[in-house]
Design an enzyme around this catalytic site. Sequence first.
Site, PDB file in Angstrom:
ATOM      1  N   LYS A 124      -5.952  14.904   8.172  1.00 32.09           N
ATOM      2  CA  LYS A 124      -5.043  14.022   8.922  1.00 32.09           C
ATOM      3  C   LYS A 124      -4.422  14.824  10.059  1.00 32.09           C
ATOM      4  CE  LYS A 124      -2.635  10.809   6.452  1.00 32.09           C
ATOM      5  NZ  LYS A 124      -1.505  10.161   5.763  1.00 32.09           N
ATOM      6  N   ASP A 219       7.904   4.729   0.353  1.00 30.97           N
ATOM      7  CA  ASP A 219       6.916   4.099   1.228  1.00 30.97           C
ATOM      8  C   ASP A 219       5.749   3.558   0.406  1.00 30.97           C
ATOM      9  OD1 ASP A 219       6.120   3.229   3.701  1.00 30.97           O
ATOM     10  OD2 ASP A 219       5.141   5.103   4.267  1.00 30.97           O
TER      11      ASP A 219
HETATM   12  N1  LIG Z   1      -7.331  11.408   1.327  1.00 26.61           N
HETATM   13  C1  LIG Z   1      -7.995  10.427   1.949  1.00 26.61           C
HETATM   14  N2  LIG Z   1      -9.266  10.164   1.623  1.00 26.61           N
HETATM   15  C2  LIG Z   1      -9.947   9.167   2.225  1.00 26.61           C
HETATM   16  N3  LIG Z   1      -9.441   8.374   3.187  1.00 26.61           N
HETATM   17  C3  LIG Z   1      -8.166   8.594   3.559  1.00 26.61           C
HETATM   18  C4  LIG Z   1      -7.374   9.626   2.975  1.00 26.61           C
HETATM   19  N4  LIG Z   1      -6.149   9.592   3.535  1.00 26.61           N
HETATM   20  C5  LIG Z   1      -6.168   8.592   4.425  1.00 26.61           C
HETATM   21  N5  LIG Z   1      -7.378   7.987   4.452  1.00 26.61           N
HETATM   22  C6  LIG Z   1      -7.796   6.852   5.285  1.00 26.61           C
HETATM   23  O1  LIG Z   1      -7.157   6.935   6.528  1.00 26.61           O
HETATM   24  C7  LIG Z   1      -6.482   5.736   6.837  1.00 26.61           C
HETATM   25  C8  LIG Z   1      -5.162   6.040   7.515  1.00 26.61           C
HETATM   26  O2  LIG Z   1      -4.279   6.584   6.559  1.00 26.61           O
HETATM   27  P1  LIG Z   1      -2.756   6.892   6.879  1.00 26.61           P
HETATM   28  O3  LIG Z   1      -2.140   7.249   5.599  1.00 26.61           O
HETATM   29  O4  LIG Z   1      -2.676   7.889   7.977  1.00 26.61           O
HETATM   30  O5  LIG Z   1      -2.189   5.557   7.468  1.00 26.61           O
HETATM   31  P2  LIG Z   1      -1.758   4.191   6.789  1.00 26.61           P
HETATM   32  O6  LIG Z   1      -1.267   4.475   5.407  1.00 26.61           O
HETATM   33  O7  LIG Z   1      -2.905   3.253   6.913  1.00 26.61           O
HETATM   34  O8  LIG Z   1      -0.580   3.708   7.696  1.00 26.61           O
HETATM   35  P3  LIG Z   1       0.931   4.167   7.683  1.00 26.61           P
HETATM   36  O9  LIG Z   1       1.103   5.112   8.802  1.00 26.61           O
HETATM   37  O10 LIG Z   1       1.672   2.906   7.890  1.00 26.61           O
HETATM   38  O11 LIG Z   1       1.220   4.824   6.371  1.00 26.61           O
HETATM   39  C9  LIG Z   1      -6.322   4.989   5.524  1.00 26.61           C
HETATM   40  O12 LIG Z   1      -6.519   3.625   5.716  1.00 26.61           O
HETATM   41  C10 LIG Z   1      -7.387   5.547   4.631  1.00 26.61           C
HETATM   42  O13 LIG Z   1      -8.478   4.655   4.602  1.00 26.61           O
HETATM   43 MG   LIG Z   2      -0.633   6.036   4.558  1.00 27.39          MG
END
Ligand SMILES: Nc1ncnc2c1ncn2[C@@H]1O[C@H](COP(=O)(O)OP(=O)(O)OP(=O)(O)O)[C@@H](O)[C@H]1O
Ligand SMILES: [Mg+2]
Length: 455
Positions: A124, A219
């Site tokens: 990330k 969250d």
């Molecule tokens: N550890 C992981 N393994 C696989 N996919 C992941 C992982 N972490 C995040 N993702 C993917 O990346 C996307 C974005 O995740 P992120 O947590 O950054 O944002 P979000 O939860 O969708 O939004 P917010 O910022 O509102 O929390 C997710 O929809 C998920 O599909």
């Molecule tokens: Mg998230």
Amino acid sequence: MKVKKSSKSRSSWITSCFKIQEPISMIEPETVKKKVEPEPIKSPNSNNKRISYTDLNNSSLAEGISISIPGSNLYVFTLAELKVITQAFSSSNFLGEGGFGPVHKGFIDDKLRPGLKAQPVAVKVLNIEGGQGHKEWLTEVVFLGQLRHSHLVKLIGYCYEDEHRLLVYEYMARGSLENQLFRRFSVSLPWSTRMKIAQQAAKGLAFLHELENPVIYRDFKASNILLDSDYTAKLSDFGLAKDGPEGDDTHVSTRVMGTHGYAAPEYLMTGHLTAASDVYSFGVVLVELLTGRKSMDKTRSKWEQNLAEWARPQLKGGARKLSRIMDPRLEDQYSETGAEKAAELAYQCLSHRPKARPTMSMIVKALEPLTEYNEMAVGTFVYTAPTENKKSPVESPEKEVSTEGKSDSNGHQSHHNHHRRRQHERRHRSKSPAVHSETDLHRDYKIDFSRVTEN
Ligand SMILES: Nc1ncnc2c1ncn2[C@@H]1O[C@H](COP(=O)(O)OP(=O)(O)OP(=O)(O)O)[C@@H](O)[C@H]1O
Ligand SMILES: [Mg+2]
């Protein structure tokens, strides 16, 4: 109070003019140690000093947070390494993007670090323009770096280089619950899988709430529940987590942050944060699992936009009323009784009186029979076996489980099996003596938490 819209940008955080958020203090290392799995690298700092966000000054950051946090076993990666791992953050490795920034799949080979096994990871990348970014990144590192649990996503390491802030997690093959539930072309999650996900996510929250120094997650939402290849659910994103109230304090006062549609009404009104705020958010996700509707949907008519407000009165209306709001993608393939129990539980989580909400450990226990319900219902299936000795027309429940309860490789039960199960639920509700478990469920329709013992 300003309420902002999109759930995919920092502007999604609901911000109010309440107290400025206090510095984020840390989990007691000893508390965390009790539940950690064995880790590959031992931190050189093993004293029992309580670590807080403010303890982490810039020089300790430069040295590496893993050295600064007792009990942390995080790997510190360079940006160059993460570029190699993700093939220069190529679009083919793109997994998704939230408010923090883009997420890319990568692959660590076993030569990168001694003791770090070859594995896929999710990287990330902090979008540097986001205002809260660094603080959320650090909160994530500090909390997840010290917490280990089978229903929390594992943070493997991080990168802190110039203005770059990255996080490296275990890869969760099925992405987020949000994608699985709401993406138009995804396969519908079967009922039993939904209940298992609910219970596992509840276990993650219960773990946080029951630490010696409890943590409020703040969250909880479908996009922060990630799913492994076998649909094991784990909580991710600790950027908004807070230490719970200490001593005689009943709550923590914070600036209101979270995602619209999931945040508890009293928290929105007062900025007073308690574990019960997480319980409310859990209730919203449970309703999402039941209805297949999003917590907030601006495309719907005004009174249907906020899922919790719209659904709550209907959760206690009995099977017929409930069937009208159940997810049509389930195609009637769910346990009516289980759905009524889950709806009753969601109703209690969504209470406007925080003290009337169950605790997360009560919820874990209340969900237990619902995750097994599939097998229980199948087990009561009366099947006339073509036996030679004509002893008994009723096969043993075990035998039925092994035939009816079969899933495909994705854990999805066949339409046929579900259909038969539903028919049998209806047919045997009043007839078969073997359905005592289901009858019990009906009798106990009102979930009585005084009968649920806590851990
Ligand atoms: N550890 C992981 N393994 C696989 N996919 C992941 C992982 N972490 C995040 N993702 C993917 O990346 C996307 C974005 O995740 P992120 O947590 O950054 O944002 P979000 O939860 O969708 O939004 P917010 O910022 O509102 O929390 C997710 O929809 C998920 O599909
Ligand atoms: Mg998230």
